[in-house]
Design a protein around this motif. Sequence first.
Motif, PDB file in Angstrom:
ATOM      1  N   GLU A 268       0.842  -1.192   0.005  1.00  9.14           N
ATOM      2  CA  GLU A 268       0.024  -0.057  -0.104  1.00  9.14           C
ATOM      3  C   GLU A 268       0.885   1.270   0.164  1.00  9.14           C
ATOM      4  O   GLU A 268       0.454   2.380  -0.536  1.00  9.14           O
ATOM      5  CB  GLU A 268      -0.754   0.016   1.156  1.00  9.14           C
ATOM      6  N   ASN A 269       2.080   1.185   0.527  1.00  9.81           N
ATOM      7  CA  ASN A 269       2.955   2.344   0.403  1.00  9.81           C
ATOM      8  C   ASN A 269       3.710   2.740  -0.837  1.00  9.81           C
ATOM      9  O   ASN A 269       4.543   3.673  -0.937  1.00  9.81           O
ATOM     10  CB  ASN A 269       4.127   2.118   1.609  1.00  9.81           C
ATOM     11  N   GLY A 270       3.231   1.912  -1.876  1.00  9.60           N
ATOM     12  CA  GLY A 270       3.723   2.109  -3.357  1.00  9.60           C
ATOM     13  C   GLY A 270       5.051   1.273  -4.006  1.00  9.60           C
ATOM     14  O   GLY A 270       5.074   1.374  -4.891  1.00  9.60           O
ATOM     15  N   ALA A 271       5.241   0.224  -3.095  1.00  9.42           N
ATOM     16  CA  ALA A 271       6.553  -0.740  -3.418  1.00  9.42           C
ATOM     17  C   ALA A 271       5.531  -1.757  -4.268  1.00  9.42           C
ATOM     18  O   ALA A 271       4.569  -2.136  -3.956  1.00  9.42           O
ATOM     19  CB  ALA A 271       7.092  -1.210  -2.058  1.00  9.42           C
ATOM     20  N   LYS A 272       6.166  -1.859  -5.412  1.00  7.62           N
ATOM     21  CA  LYS A 272       5.962  -2.981  -6.429  1.00  7.62           C
ATOM     22  C   LYS A 272       7.066  -3.928  -6.999  1.00  7.62           C
ATOM     23  O   LYS A 272       8.202  -3.317  -6.981  1.00  7.62           O
ATOM     24  CB  LYS A 272       5.254  -2.253  -7.631  1.00  7.62           C
ATOM     25  N   GLY A 273       6.791  -5.085  -7.228  1.00  9.54           N
ATOM     26  CA  GLY A 273       7.537  -5.893  -7.674  1.00  9.54           C
ATOM     27  C   GLY A 273       6.981  -6.866  -8.798  1.00  9.54           C
ATOM     28  O   GLY A 273       6.037  -7.469  -8.417  1.00  9.54           O
ATOM     29  N   ASN A 274       7.435  -7.153  -9.929  1.00  5.14           N
ATOM     30  CA  ASN A 274       6.872  -7.852 -10.770  1.00  5.14           C
ATOM     31  C   ASN A 274       7.836  -8.847 -11.355  1.00  5.14           C
ATOM     32  O   ASN A 274       8.847  -8.685 -11.562  1.00  5.14           O
ATOM     33  CB  ASN A 274       6.300  -7.231 -12.211  1.00  5.14           C
ATOM     34  N   TYR A 294      14.381 -20.966 -13.696  1.00  4.09           N
ATOM     35  CA  TYR A 294      15.030 -19.558 -13.626  1.00  4.09           C
ATOM     36  C   TYR A 294      13.848 -18.601 -13.457  1.00  4.09           C
ATOM     37  O   TYR A 294      12.840 -18.857 -13.793  1.00  4.09           O
ATOM     38  CB  TYR A 294      15.506 -19.346 -15.148  1.00  4.09           C
ATOM     39  N   ALA A 295      14.073 -17.750 -12.582  1.00  2.17           N
ATOM     40  CA  ALA A 295      13.331 -16.728 -11.986  1.00  2.17           C
ATOM     41  C   ALA A 295      13.966 -15.165 -12.149  1.00  2.17           C
ATOM     42  O   ALA A 295      15.258 -15.200 -11.848  1.00  2.17           O
ATOM     43  CB  ALA A 295      12.489 -17.100 -10.923  1.00  2.17           C
ATOM     44  N   ARG A 296      13.090 -14.260 -12.195  1.00  5.63           N
ATOM     45  CA  ARG A 296      13.670 -12.920 -12.188  1.00  5.63           C
ATOM     46  C   ARG A 296      12.388 -11.843 -11.609  1.00  5.63           C
ATOM     47  O   ARG A 296      11.442 -12.218 -11.913  1.00  5.63           O
ATOM     48  CB  ARG A 296      14.054 -12.250 -13.333  1.00  5.63           C
ATOM     49  N   LEU A 297      12.748 -11.062 -11.126  1.00  7.77           N
ATOM     50  CA  LEU A 297      11.851 -10.189 -10.475  1.00  7.77           C
ATOM     51  C   LEU A 297      12.290  -8.808 -10.472  1.00  7.77           C
ATOM     52  O   LEU A 297      13.473  -8.427 -10.123  1.00  7.77           O
ATOM     53  CB  LEU A 297      11.443 -10.559  -8.986  1.00  7.77           C
ATOM     54  N   SER A 298      11.380  -7.876 -11.196  1.00  7.80           N
ATOM     55  CA  SER A 298      11.935  -6.375 -11.264  1.00  7.80           C
ATOM     56  C   SER A 298      10.966  -5.501 -10.182  1.00  7.80           C
ATOM     57  O   SER A 298       9.862  -5.417 -10.127  1.00  7.80           O
ATOM     58  CB  SER A 298      11.463  -5.759 -12.528  1.00  7.80           C
ATOM     59  N   ASN A 299      11.884  -4.873  -9.299  1.00  6.79           N
ATOM     60  CA  ASN A 299      11.308  -4.077  -8.249  1.00  6.79           C
ATOM     61  C   ASN A 299      11.125  -2.570  -8.621  1.00  6.79           C
ATOM     62  O   ASN A 299      12.073  -2.200  -9.415  1.00  6.79           O
ATOM     63  CB  ASN A 299      12.168  -3.966  -7.002  1.00  6.79           C
ATOM     64  N   ASN A 300      10.159  -1.756  -8.249  1.00  8.82           N
ATOM     65  CA  ASN A 300      10.463  -0.274  -8.525  1.00  8.82           C
ATOM     66  C   ASN A 300      11.257   0.208  -7.593  1.00  8.82           C
ATOM     67  O   ASN A 300      11.897  -0.354  -6.705  1.00  8.82           O
ATOM     68  CB  ASN A 300       8.982   0.195  -8.500  1.00  8.82           C
ATOM     69  N   ALA A 301      11.337   1.572  -7.626  1.00 11.17           N
ATOM     70  CA  ALA A 301      12.373   2.123  -6.761  1.00 11.17           C
ATOM     71  C   ALA A 301      12.468   2.048  -5.196  1.00 11.17           C
ATOM     72  O   ALA A 301      13.288   2.179  -4.503  1.00 11.17           O
ATOM     73  CB  ALA A 301      12.105   3.865  -7.085  1.00 11.17           C
ATOM     74  N   THR A 302      11.248   1.506  -4.720  1.00  9.69           N
ATOM     75  CA  THR A 302      11.069   1.237  -3.457  1.00  9.69           C
ATOM     76  C   THR A 302      10.880   0.086  -2.966  1.00  9.69           C
ATOM     77  O   THR A 302      10.844  -0.524  -1.830  1.00  9.69           O
ATOM     78  CB  THR A 302       9.868   2.407  -2.661  1.00  9.69           C
ATOM     79  N   GLY A 303      10.809  -0.796  -3.897  1.00  9.55           N
ATOM     80  CA  GLY A 303      10.388  -2.391  -3.709  1.00  9.55           C
ATOM     81  C   GLY A 303      11.815  -3.205  -3.449  1.00  9.55           C
ATOM     82  O   GLY A 303      12.774  -2.851  -3.887  1.00  9.55           O
ATOM     83  N   VAL A 304      11.420  -4.100  -2.421  1.00  4.30           N
ATOM     84  CA  VAL A 304      12.565  -5.094  -1.989  1.00  4.30           C
ATOM     85  C   VAL A 304      12.021  -6.547  -1.896  1.00  4.30           C
ATOM     86  O   VAL A 304      12.159  -7.276  -1.096  1.00  4.30           O
ATOM     87  CB  VAL A 304      13.275  -4.561  -0.918  1.00  4.30           C
ATOM     88  N   PHE A 305      11.135  -6.745  -2.773  1.00  7.00           N
ATOM     89  CA  PHE A 305      10.402  -7.850  -3.107  1.00  7.00           C
ATOM     90  C   PHE A 305      11.380  -9.135  -3.470  1.00  7.00           C
ATOM     91  O   PHE A 305      12.489  -8.717  -4.539  1.00  7.00           O
ATOM     92  CB  PHE A 305       9.298  -8.106  -3.747  1.00  7.00           C
ATOM     93  N   GLY A 306      11.362 -10.352  -3.065  1.00  8.21           N
ATOM     94  CA  GLY A 306      12.294 -11.439  -3.504  1.00  8.21           C
ATOM     95  C   GLY A 306      11.659 -12.545  -4.109  1.00  8.21           C
ATOM     96  O   GLY A 306      10.470 -12.544  -4.174  1.00  8.21           O
ATOM     97  N   LEU A 307      12.503 -13.443  -4.617  1.00  7.81           N
ATOM     98  CA  LEU A 307      11.917 -14.550  -5.284  1.00  7.81           C
ATOM     99  C   LEU A 307      12.363 -15.755  -3.968  1.00  7.81           C
ATOM    100  O   LEU A 307      13.401 -16.071  -3.292  1.00  7.81           O
ATOM    101  CB  LEU A 307      13.130 -15.220  -6.205  1.00  7.81           C
ATOM    102  N   VAL A 314      15.835 -15.664  -2.360  1.00  5.35           N
ATOM    103  CA  VAL A 314      16.753 -14.652  -3.027  1.00  5.35           C
ATOM    104  C   VAL A 314      16.183 -13.289  -2.947  1.00  5.35           C
ATOM    105  O   VAL A 314      15.197 -12.861  -3.911  1.00  5.35           O
ATOM    106  CB  VAL A 314      17.363 -14.836  -4.508  1.00  5.35           C
ATOM    107  N   THR A 315      16.515 -12.436  -1.715  1.00  3.96           N
ATOM    108  CA  THR A 315      15.671 -11.177  -1.482  1.00  3.96           C
ATOM    109  C   THR A 315      16.781 -10.063  -1.185  1.00  3.96           C
ATOM    110  O   THR A 315      17.883 -10.296  -0.730  1.00  3.96           O
ATOM    111  CB  THR A 315      14.733 -11.469  -0.174  1.00  3.96           C
ATOM    112  N   PRO A 316      16.876  -8.987  -1.839  1.00  2.00           N
ATOM    113  CA  PRO A 316      17.600  -8.049  -1.772  1.00  2.00           C
ATOM    114  C   PRO A 316      17.723  -7.593  -0.353  1.00  2.00           C
ATOM    115  O   PRO A 316      16.442  -7.375   0.396  1.00  2.00           O
ATOM    116  CB  PRO A 316      17.081  -6.738  -2.594  1.00  2.00           C
ATOM    117  N   PRO A 317      18.530  -6.949   0.150  1.00  2.00           N
ATOM    118  CA  PRO A 317      18.810  -6.448   1.603  1.00  2.00           C
ATOM    119  C   PRO A 317      17.924  -5.171   1.701  1.00  2.00           C
ATOM    120  O   PRO A 317      17.715  -4.611   0.301  1.00  2.00           O
ATOM    121  CB  PRO A 317      20.191  -6.000   1.861  1.00  2.00           C
TER     122      PRO A 317
END
Length: 336
Positions: A268-274, A294-307, A314-317
């Motif tokens: 809800e705070n605007g973070a997104k990840g596709n 194989y998997a890949r995820l693209s986060n927006n500027a505030t997203g930290v979603f993982g696989l 595999v999740t970004p810090p």
Amino acid sequence: MQGKLLAAALIAIFPLAASAQSSVTVYGVADAAIAAEDTGAPDGSRTVLNSGNQSSSRLGFRGTEDLGGGLKAMFNLEAGVALDSGAADSALFGRRAVVGLEGAFGQLTLGREYSPIADIANATDINGQGFYGSNLSAFVSGRLTRRLSNSVNYKSPSLGGFKFNAAHSAGETQTGASQDLTGVSATYVLGNLFAGIGYHVAERAVSGDDKEMIVGLGYKMGAVELKANYLTANPTGNNNKFEQLNVGASYAFGASKVLANVQRNELENGAKGNGFNVAYTYSLSKRTNVYANYARLSNNATGVFGLVAASTNVTPPSTARGADPSALSLGVRHSF
């Protein structure tokens, strides 16, 4: 300590399996893979040997006793095992630990059990809640609840294709919020069609209740299978709502199966990840298969979603917002 406890459990149970009480079964899964993982953050790439990319490695014991009149006693103890190190999970039988009764009325169990939402999430994930890119990412960081400790659970028999599940987990606290969780779900099966809906209410804060929900669908047409689900968690507070949508398909031919899934995550705070994932499995026998994922995820500027795969992620810090994680794995799985 965990190893000693597991050894004691094995010593206690194996004589039962070897006796005339053939209702006791020892079972498990051994799954390991070589994986190239990248969190998308600086210095975030590595090559590892993982346990549980397609299915979590485990060792379990289950059994029933006929009590007469159509009534049975049942139990299930299931422990997680890391094949890469040989270590057991921090809780010995943390995967499932229940005892109960079953009959024409359905099944009633006490102990640590999968939640009503978890059952539908598993049934409507084309990945089978394995492989990087599965909907298990909706359950990380306490967003949705997958397992219930201190729980009482009821599962109904099939009633014209409908089944109902109700559960209550006691937080067992003495002060503050109760930490209790109550969940219900309903599923419907008609031929090759599956539909399910589940809902949880958790009293985790004095100021209000956390709410969790899932809606899932599945349909099989010969060699083609389609699955989709929508999961949401709405914790107490502002701008906390989480939503995830998954749409996947698979195609089986001979001993092979290919599958793909697309996933959308949003806060809800605007973070997104596709993200998306693809996988291929080849059955060497009824119990053994090899796989690639194989998997890949693209986060927006505030997203930290993982696989998230069955037993690894595999999740970004949190300091690397906007990083795009990816993963490639090659593995083998054997069930017994």
